[in-house]
Design an enzyme around this catalytic site. Structure first.
Site, short mmCIF file in Angstrom:
data_model
loop_
_atom_site.label_atom_id
_atom_site.label_comp_id
_atom_site.label_asym_id
_atom_site.label_seq_id
_atom_site.Cartn_x
_atom_site.Cartn_y
_atom_site.Cartn_z
N GLU A 79 112.27 -5.19 115.38
CA GLU A 79 113.27 -6.18 114.96
C GLU A 79 114.61 -5.48 114.77
O GLU A 79 115.50 -6.00 114.12
CB GLU A 79 112.82 -6.92 113.71
CG GLU A 79 112.41 -6.04 112.56
CD GLU A 79 111.89 -6.84 111.37
OE1 GLU A 79 112.67 -7.67 110.86
OE2 GLU A 79 110.75 -6.63 110.96
N CYS A 111 108.28 -8.33 111.17
CA CYS A 111 107.35 -7.21 110.98
C CYS A 111 105.99 -7.46 111.61
O CYS A 111 105.10 -6.60 111.55
CB CYS A 111 107.18 -6.93 109.49
SG CYS A 111 108.74 -6.69 108.65
N HIS A 233 100.74 -5.36 105.12
CA HIS A 233 102.13 -5.11 105.51
C HIS A 233 102.85 -4.59 104.26
O HIS A 233 102.68 -5.13 103.17
CB HIS A 233 102.80 -6.39 106.01
CG HIS A 233 104.28 -6.26 106.08
ND1 HIS A 233 104.89 -5.27 106.82
CD2 HIS A 233 105.28 -6.94 105.46
CE1 HIS A 233 106.20 -5.36 106.67
NE2 HIS A 233 106.46 -6.36 105.84
N1 CAA Z 1 110.70 -0.35 84.78
C1 CAA Z 1 109.63 -0.84 85.43
N2 CAA Z 1 109.68 -1.98 86.18
C2 CAA Z 1 110.85 -2.61 86.29
C3 CAA Z 1 112.01 -2.15 85.62
C4 CAA Z 1 111.91 -0.98 84.84
N3 CAA Z 1 112.95 -0.46 84.20
N4 CAA Z 1 113.02 -3.00 85.91
C5 CAA Z 1 112.52 -3.97 86.72
N5 CAA Z 1 111.21 -3.74 86.95
C6 CAA Z 1 110.28 -4.52 87.78
C7 CAA Z 1 110.47 -6.01 87.65
O1 CAA Z 1 109.79 -6.54 86.52
C8 CAA Z 1 109.87 -6.49 88.97
O2 CAA Z 1 108.48 -6.46 88.88
P1 CAA Z 1 107.63 -7.82 89.10
O3 CAA Z 1 107.93 -8.25 90.52
O4 CAA Z 1 106.22 -7.39 88.94
O5 CAA Z 1 108.12 -8.80 88.13
C9 CAA Z 1 110.26 -5.37 89.94
O6 CAA Z 1 110.59 -4.24 89.14
C10 CAA Z 1 111.47 -5.70 90.80
O7 CAA Z 1 112.50 -6.08 89.94
P2 CAA Z 1 113.38 -7.36 90.26
O8 CAA Z 1 112.47 -8.52 90.53
O9 CAA Z 1 114.41 -7.54 89.21
O10 CAA Z 1 114.02 -6.85 91.63
P3 CAA Z 1 115.18 -7.39 92.50
O11 CAA Z 1 115.43 -8.82 92.24
O12 CAA Z 1 116.30 -6.43 92.35
O13 CAA Z 1 114.57 -7.24 93.97
C11 CAA Z 1 113.08 -7.60 95.79
C12 CAA Z 1 113.22 -7.10 94.35
C13 CAA Z 1 113.21 -9.12 95.83
C14 CAA Z 1 111.72 -7.20 96.32
C15 CAA Z 1 114.19 -6.94 96.67
O14 CAA Z 1 113.99 -5.55 96.75
C16 CAA Z 1 114.27 -7.49 98.08
O15 CAA Z 1 114.89 -8.52 98.36
N6 CAA Z 1 113.65 -6.77 99.07
C17 CAA Z 1 113.67 -7.13 100.46
C18 CAA Z 1 112.75 -8.31 100.78
C19 CAA Z 1 111.30 -7.93 100.77
O16 CAA Z 1 110.91 -6.78 100.91
N7 CAA Z 1 110.40 -8.96 100.64
C20 CAA Z 1 108.98 -8.72 100.66
C21 CAA Z 1 108.21 -9.88 101.27
S1 CAA Z 1 108.87 -10.28 102.89
C22 CAA Z 1 108.24 -9.07 103.90
O17 CAA Z 1 107.28 -8.43 103.58
C23 CAA Z 1 108.92 -8.83 105.23
C24 CAA Z 1 109.73 -7.58 105.12
O18 CAA Z 1 109.23 -6.49 105.48
C25 CAA Z 1 111.10 -7.67 104.62
#
Ligand code: CAA
Length: 390
Positions: A79, A111, A233
């Site tokens: 991709e 993916c 994945h």
């Molecule tokens: N200590 C420990 N844990 C902490 C923490 C700390 N100090 N601060 C935050 N966390 C935890 C949160 O509680 C959260 O855990 P949970 O999900 O268990 O609640 C985790 O860390 C992530 O924190 P946020 O939810 O606040 O994170 P975010 O909003 O900044 O972003 C994300 C997380 C949405 C995954 C982001 O990284 C993202 O958009 N990533 C790209 C999209 C992606 O990978 N999607 C996955 C499914 S789609 C797919 O698989 C296709 C692909 O390859 C993209």
């Protein structure tokens, strides 16, 4: 007649950024990255490396071992395409000096592409058992600087040789499939960085997993405990943990202990944790990681695989590890490659990120960094120039 993965090889760039460095720069608690999303390092390709050179470097050890004869199908899943018309498979075909009698194309569905490739290849090989197929997933995961996706970037490629009587993993014929038109993650042609609705993408991933498992279980009659190890994945390792906990509850009404979670998926996460997301390669990077790390001999045991490509396409399938599979892995080479990597500073990471690709049609020779056996030497009159260096 068994059909499946005869050999599997993984490649990732020689440079990485530690997520502790990124956390410090972004003013974020490092535990959010290392525990919350479960990542330690993200692989960064240098300017003279792209999806084609990574794919060639992944495929190289396979061809060194078995030669090129009878490879009649080359499927390149990505991709991170480099051309709107010419398939990355054609560049790869040239670099690897594959036979002219070969069907070579590029596949795209986020993916999921390499999984489509694997099953198309298995069908082609089953129909004509004398031929071999080479499937490559190669990607660079790139999000905007300072976006939530930034710490989940990464890069890498996996190459798989698909044959009859495979030496590593024989594929089971039944699969569970789920397709739905959704906008959870996408990258319009005019953008270099992906766009994503992060939380939504996680929900859709888990919903697709349930639908695919439901079909797979109905078709095979298999239960959760009939599978010895699970691969998912891997956008980031915490996603696989969430998925596995969800599947255990859904399929077996079971609350997993930490120990069970570690036994069932732990080994599959080790490479991804230090490379980041490799998109189309990531499920197979997980499989490689499992096979390279499992202390127990998995011969004869069933491995479950969940492939997910945003947009979205999911597939649940499985395979059986073959007797003596450990003799046919590239474990030592994978370890040496990962152990020899160089850490970048934050400034070096951002400089590489901002570099951009020359689009003026002029002649540009690229500086030489550490790469695998193939590199992108430059671009001239809009044509990418590749070279073999080892
Ligand atoms: N200590 C420990 N844990 C902490 C923490 C700390 N100090 N601060 C935050 N966390 C935890 C949160 O509680 C959260 O855990 P949970 O999900 O268990 O609640 C985790 O860390 C992530 O924190 P946020 O939810 O606040 O994170 P975010 O909003 O900044 O972003 C994300 C997380 C949405 C995954 C982001 O990284 C993202 O958009 N990533 C790209 C999209 C992606 O990978 N999607 C996955 C499914 S789609 C797919 O698989 C296709 C692909 O390859 C993209």
């Amino acid at each position: 007649m068994n059909v499946g993965i005869d050999l599997i090889s993984f490649y990732t760039p020689q440079y990485f950024l530690g997520l502790n460095v990124l956390a410090q720069e972004r003013g974020v608690d490092p535990d959010k990255f290392t525990i919350g999303i479960g990542q330690e390092k993200m692989a960064i390709p240098p300017p003279d490396e792209d999806i084609v050179t990574m794919a060639a470097s992944a495929a190289h050890p396979i061809l060194e071992k078995v030669g090129r004869e009878n490879i009649e199908l080359l499927l390149f899943a990505t991709e991170s395409g480099i051309d709107q018309s010419k398939a990355a498979a054609m560049f790869l075909h040239g670099l690897l000096k594959l036979p002219a009698r070969c069907r070579a194309v590029e596949l795209k569905q986020a993916c999921y592409g390499a999984t489509a490739g694997l099953h198309l290849a298995a069908a082609a090989v089953a129909a004509r058992p004398g031929i071999k197929a080479l499937i490559v997933g190669s990607d660079i995961a790139r999000y905007d600087l300072r976006s939530p996706g930034e710490p989940t970037q990464g890069a890498g490629a996996v190459a798989m040789l698909v044959t009859v009587n495979p030496r590593v993993l024989a594929l089971d014929p039944e699969t569970g499939l789920y397709a739905e038109d959704v906008m959870d993650f996408w990258r319009p042609n005019y953008r270099d960085e992906a766009l994503v609705d992060g939380k939504y993408s996680m929900r859709i991933y888990l919903a697709a997993l349930e639908e695919c498992w439901k079909q797979y279980a109905a078709l095979t009659g298999r239960k959760f405990h009939d599978i010895a190890r699970y691969c998912y994945h891997l956008p980031f390792t915490r996603m696989a943990e969430k998925a596995h906990i969800r599947l255990a509850k859904f399929a077996a009404l079971k609350e997993l202990t930490g120990e069970e979670l570690e036994t069932e998926i732990g080994d599959s996460l080790r490479y991804n944790r230090i490379t980041g997301n490799t998109y189309s390669a990531s499920l197979y990077e997980g499989l490689t990681s499992l096979l390279d790390h499992a202390a127990e001999d998995l011969s004869g045991q069933r491995i479950g695989l969940f492939s997910y490509g945003s947009g979205c396409m999911g597939e649940y399938f499985s395979g059986v590890a073959q007797p003596d599979y450990r003799q046919h892995l590239f474990t030592t080479a994978h370890r040496a490659m990962l152990d020899g990597r160089t850490a970048l500073t934050y400034r070096q990471y951002e400089d590489i990120f901002q570099l951009g690709f020359p689009t003026d049609g002029g002649d540009h020779a690229f500086a030489q960094y550490r790469t695998g056996p193939y590199r992108l030497a430059g671009v001239s009159q809009h044509k990418r120039l590749y070279e073999r260096i080892a």
